[in-house]
Design an enzyme around this catalytic site. Structure first.
Site, PDB file in Angstrom:
ATOM      1  N   PRO A   1       0.828  -1.222   0.000  1.00  0.00           N
ATOM      2  CA  PRO A   1       0.000   0.000   0.000  1.00  0.00           C
ATOM      3  C   PRO A   1       0.853   1.259   0.000  1.00  0.00           C
ATOM      4  O   PRO A   1       1.915   1.301   0.625  1.00  0.00           O
ATOM      5  CB  PRO A   1      -0.774  -0.106   1.321  1.00  0.00           C
ATOM      6  CG  PRO A   1       0.150  -0.861   2.227  1.00  0.00           C
ATOM      7  CD  PRO A   1       0.866  -1.856   1.331  1.00  0.00           C
TER       8      PRO A   1
ATOM      9  N   CYS B   1       3.143  29.588 -14.828  1.00  0.00           N
ATOM     10  CA  CYS B   1       2.692  30.054 -16.135  1.00  0.00           C
ATOM     11  C   CYS B   1       2.242  28.913 -17.024  1.00  0.00           C
ATOM     12  O   CYS B   1       2.930  28.535 -17.990  1.00  0.00           O
ATOM     13  CB  CYS B   1       3.811  30.854 -16.800  1.00  0.00           C
ATOM     14  SG  CYS B   1       4.362  32.168 -15.728  1.00  0.00           S
ATOM     15  N   GLU B   2       1.131  28.312 -16.654  1.00  0.00           N
ATOM     16  CA  GLU B   2       0.494  27.236 -17.418  1.00  0.00           C
ATOM     17  C   GLU B   2      -0.995  27.342 -17.131  1.00  0.00           C
ATOM     18  O   GLU B   2      -1.391  27.490 -15.969  1.00  0.00           O
ATOM     19  CB  GLU B   2       0.947  25.845 -16.912  1.00  0.00           C
ATOM     20  CG  GLU B   2       2.399  25.521 -17.079  1.00  0.00           C
ATOM     21  CD  GLU B   2       2.755  25.050 -18.486  1.00  0.00           C
ATOM     22  OE1 GLU B   2       1.844  24.696 -19.261  1.00  0.00           O
ATOM     23  OE2 GLU B   2       3.952  25.052 -18.779  1.00  0.00           O
TER      24      GLU B   2
ATOM     25  N   TYR C   1       1.522  11.236  -3.100  1.00  0.00           N
ATOM     26  CA  TYR C   1       1.795  11.743  -4.443  1.00  0.00           C
ATOM     27  C   TYR C   1       1.672  13.262  -4.503  1.00  0.00           C
ATOM     28  O   TYR C   1       1.223  13.835  -5.492  1.00  0.00           O
ATOM     29  CB  TYR C   1       0.875  11.054  -5.471  1.00  0.00           C
ATOM     30  CG  TYR C   1       0.990   9.545  -5.403  1.00  0.00           C
ATOM     31  CD1 TYR C   1       2.138   8.906  -5.866  1.00  0.00           C
ATOM     32  CD2 TYR C   1      -0.007   8.768  -4.817  1.00  0.00           C
ATOM     33  CE1 TYR C   1       2.276   7.526  -5.756  1.00  0.00           C
ATOM     34  CE2 TYR C   1       0.126   7.380  -4.708  1.00  0.00           C
ATOM     35  CZ  TYR C   1       1.272   6.770  -5.182  1.00  0.00           C
ATOM     36  OH  TYR C   1       1.416   5.416  -5.068  1.00  0.00           O
TER      37      TYR C   1
ATOM     38  N   ARG D   1      -1.133  16.568  -8.849  1.00  0.00           N
ATOM     39  CA  ARG D   1      -2.255  15.670  -9.156  1.00  0.00           C
ATOM     40  C   ARG D   1      -3.407  16.342  -9.905  1.00  0.00           C
ATOM     41  O   ARG D   1      -3.952  15.748 -10.844  1.00  0.00           O
ATOM     42  CB  ARG D   1      -2.757  14.970  -7.892  1.00  0.00           C
ATOM     43  CG  ARG D   1      -1.674  14.077  -7.240  1.00  0.00           C
ATOM     44  CD  ARG D   1      -2.235  13.246  -6.086  1.00  0.00           C
ATOM     45  NE  ARG D   1      -3.136  12.215  -6.566  1.00  0.00           N
ATOM     46  CZ  ARG D   1      -4.442  12.262  -6.518  1.00  0.00           C
ATOM     47  NH1 ARG D   1      -5.055  13.282  -5.957  1.00  0.00           N
ATOM     48  NH2 ARG D   1      -5.168  11.295  -7.010  1.00  0.00           N
TER      49      ARG D   1
ATOM     50  N   ARG E   1      -0.757   5.005  -1.175  1.00  0.00           N
ATOM     51  CA  ARG E   1      -1.739   6.066  -0.914  1.00  0.00           C
ATOM     52  C   ARG E   1      -2.529   5.865   0.382  1.00  0.00           C
ATOM     53  O   ARG E   1      -2.747   6.810   1.144  1.00  0.00           O
ATOM     54  CB  ARG E   1      -2.718   6.114  -2.099  1.00  0.00           C
ATOM     55  CG  ARG E   1      -3.659   7.289  -2.106  1.00  0.00           C
ATOM     56  CD  ARG E   1      -4.696   7.122  -3.232  1.00  0.00           C
ATOM     57  NE  ARG E   1      -4.107   6.782  -4.492  1.00  0.00           N
ATOM     58  CZ  ARG E   1      -3.695   7.685  -5.407  1.00  0.00           C
ATOM     59  NH1 ARG E   1      -3.856   8.967  -5.173  1.00  0.00           N
ATOM     60  NH2 ARG E   1      -3.159   7.290  -6.535  1.00  0.00           N
TER      61      ARG E   1
HETATM   62  C1  LIG Z   1       2.663   2.759  -6.844  1.00  0.00           C
HETATM   63  C2  LIG Z   1       2.774   1.323  -6.508  1.00  0.00           C
HETATM   64  C3  LIG Z   1       2.146   0.806  -5.366  1.00  0.00           C
HETATM   65  C4  LIG Z   1       1.292   1.639  -4.453  1.00  0.00           C
HETATM   66  O1  LIG Z   1       0.122   2.074  -5.027  1.00  0.00           O
HETATM   67  P1  LIG Z   1      -0.956   2.850  -4.147  1.00  0.00           P
HETATM   68  O2  LIG Z   1      -2.080   3.090  -5.055  1.00  0.00           O
HETATM   69  O3  LIG Z   1      -0.320   4.113  -3.679  1.00  0.00           O
HETATM   70  O4  LIG Z   1      -1.329   1.954  -3.010  1.00  0.00           O
HETATM   71  C5  LIG Z   1       2.334  -0.532  -5.100  1.00  0.00           C
HETATM   72  N1  LIG Z   1       3.070  -1.330  -5.895  1.00  0.00           N
HETATM   73  C6  LIG Z   1       3.680  -0.872  -6.998  1.00  0.00           C
HETATM   74  C7  LIG Z   1       4.476  -1.792  -7.831  1.00  0.00           C
HETATM   75  C8  LIG Z   1       3.543   0.461  -7.350  1.00  0.00           C
HETATM   76  O5  LIG Z   1       4.147   0.913  -8.453  1.00  0.00           O
END
Ligand SMILES: *Cc1c(COP(=O)(O)O)cnc(C)c1O
Length: 414
Positions: free
Chosen positions: A274, A342-343, A370, A312, A276
């Protein structure tokens, strides 16, 4: 648990007012809650506690070493995608034997560094990588532990940019190639097969794609067993979504239950990746409203953070709640909340009802994942400071970048 709440009309992180954070450290500034980080990690790990498991936090979601250290102290493993991330984990006190190395483009020097550090395993994503790793290990007189990241061709039903488990994506080895590649790996002298892995995408808000992917992975595990290739772990990846707005992501307990049901009776250790989920709602981006500008068609609220600080919205059209730090009871008006870059793509929120005056502080919510890790110096903007709140204590976990740091590596020609 929400670690960000209003007290007497002022938004707090735990017991610290965000006004006090801005006063002490300035804006823009990422603010994290220690309690929220700890509780998210515990919730995730506890949900899988009926089984032998290892949570490998996906470092790319937020790679601040203070955060990595908090997770390491709770026994976390780590999912890295570069040697830069590995060095961060090691500096933060993480255990190399709990690191898995993902990513489609591992360089030779990265393989060597990871082998020297003694990581748990490489999540191999192509045949070319398999061959290169075997050779690198051979030259070092080592054996590399591997797991294949298999692409199960499952629709994660998320934003196309963060969908990774479809046949057309660059990630993992093709499902139909998996058996052949396992056989090949099994015959290679400098590799040891440890497990199997999949990660189908990010910000998933439904359970069925996870289950579908796992079912396909388990079919492979059975086939491999028949051929005498026994695996010691199954890595189910990450990707569980969080609430930014009106999403209704599954409860962690329901997610775990669905996966554990499928894994019942299997001896393998379970690995989880995990990102996020562990950090997203544990952080906000604190910013100051510089100008209210009334255009001919739209009102603009121009703040002191921008797409370089939080990419994001510009990248995925992602939604982040934006709220005033001080509730003022005003009626508010619809405005575009934008940064100074400036975008035209430099926006933080479209058509938001905002009751704020110039100079007011705003909090951009759910910015822990992120956010800082994707930030850049575009428009020569130094990166924001990061503060970790613990109760009423403020800890500056990353100083605001300075202009001279921005130019430190550059040189004039004679
Ligand atoms: C980015 C990533 C994750 C984590 O993804 P989340 O959506 O942030 O939980 C896990 N494994 C791999 C290989 C990733 O590239």
């Amino acid at each position: 648990m929400n670690s960000f709440s209003y007290r007497n009309g002022v938004l707090h992180a735990e017991d610290a007012s965000l006004e006090s954070v801005a006063e002490k450290y300035g804006t823009p500034c990422y603010v994290y809650s220690r309690a929220a980080l700890v509780s998210a990690f515990r919730a995730y790990s506890d949900a899988f506690s009926p089984r032998d498991h290892l949570v490998c936090y996906a470092v790319k979601a937020n790679s601040n070493i203070a955060i990595l250290n908090l997770f390491a102290r709770m026994g976390s493993g780590f999912d890295i995608v570069s040697i830069g991330e590995m060095e961060r984990v090691l500096k933060a006190g993480g255990d190399p034997a709990r690191i898995v190395f993902s990513g489609v483009g591992k360089r030779e020097d990265e393989m060597r560094a990871a082998l020297s550090a003694g990581i748990l395993c490489f999540n191999v994503e192509s045949e070319g990588e398999l061959e290169r790793l075997d050779l690198v290990a051979k030259n070092m007189g080592k054996r590399a532990s591997i797991s294949f990241r298999v692409n199960p061709n499952v629709d994660a039903k998320t934003h196309p940019y963060i969908s990774t488990g479809l046949r057309q994506n660059k990630f993992g080895i093709p499902y139909d190639d998996a058996l052949r590649l396992y056989r090949k790996a099994n015959a290679m002298e400098n590799l040891a097969i440890l497990g199997i892995d999949c990660h189908i995408g990010s910000q998933l808000t439904e359970i069925p794609p996870f289950v579908e992917a796992l079912e396909k992975i388990l079919l492979l595990v059975d086939e491999l067993e028949k051929e005498g290739i026994a695996l010691s772990h199954i890595d189910v990846g990450g990707g569980l979504g969080i609430r930014y707005r009106e999403e209704r992501p599954p409860e962690i307990a329901d997610y775990a239950k669905a996966l554990l049901e499928k894994l019942q009776g299997r001896p393998q250790k379970i690995l989880l990746e995990p990102g996020r989920f562990l950090v997203g709602n544990a952080g906000i981006l604190l910013t100051r409203l510089e100008y209210l500008k009334h255009g001919e068609e739209k009102h603009f609220a121009i703040v002191d953070c921008a797409m370089n600080d939080l990419m994001r919205p510009a990248l995925y059209d992602a939604y982040h709640e934006i709220i005033p730090v001080k509730q003022n009871g005003g009626k508010g008006e619809l405005c575009e909340i934008v940064g100074p870059v400036c975008e035209t793509g430099d926006f933080l929120g479209h058509d938001r009802n905002l009751a704020a005056r110039q100079g007011d502080l705003l909090a951009i919510c759910s910015a822990g994942a992120y956010g800082m890790s994707m930030s850049s110096n575009y428009n020569s903007r130094p990166r924001a400071a990061e503060v970790l709140v613990d109760g009423a204590s403020l800890h500056l976990v990353r100083e605001r970048e300075t202009i001279s740091q921005l130019m430190a590596a550059e040189k004039l020609v004679p």
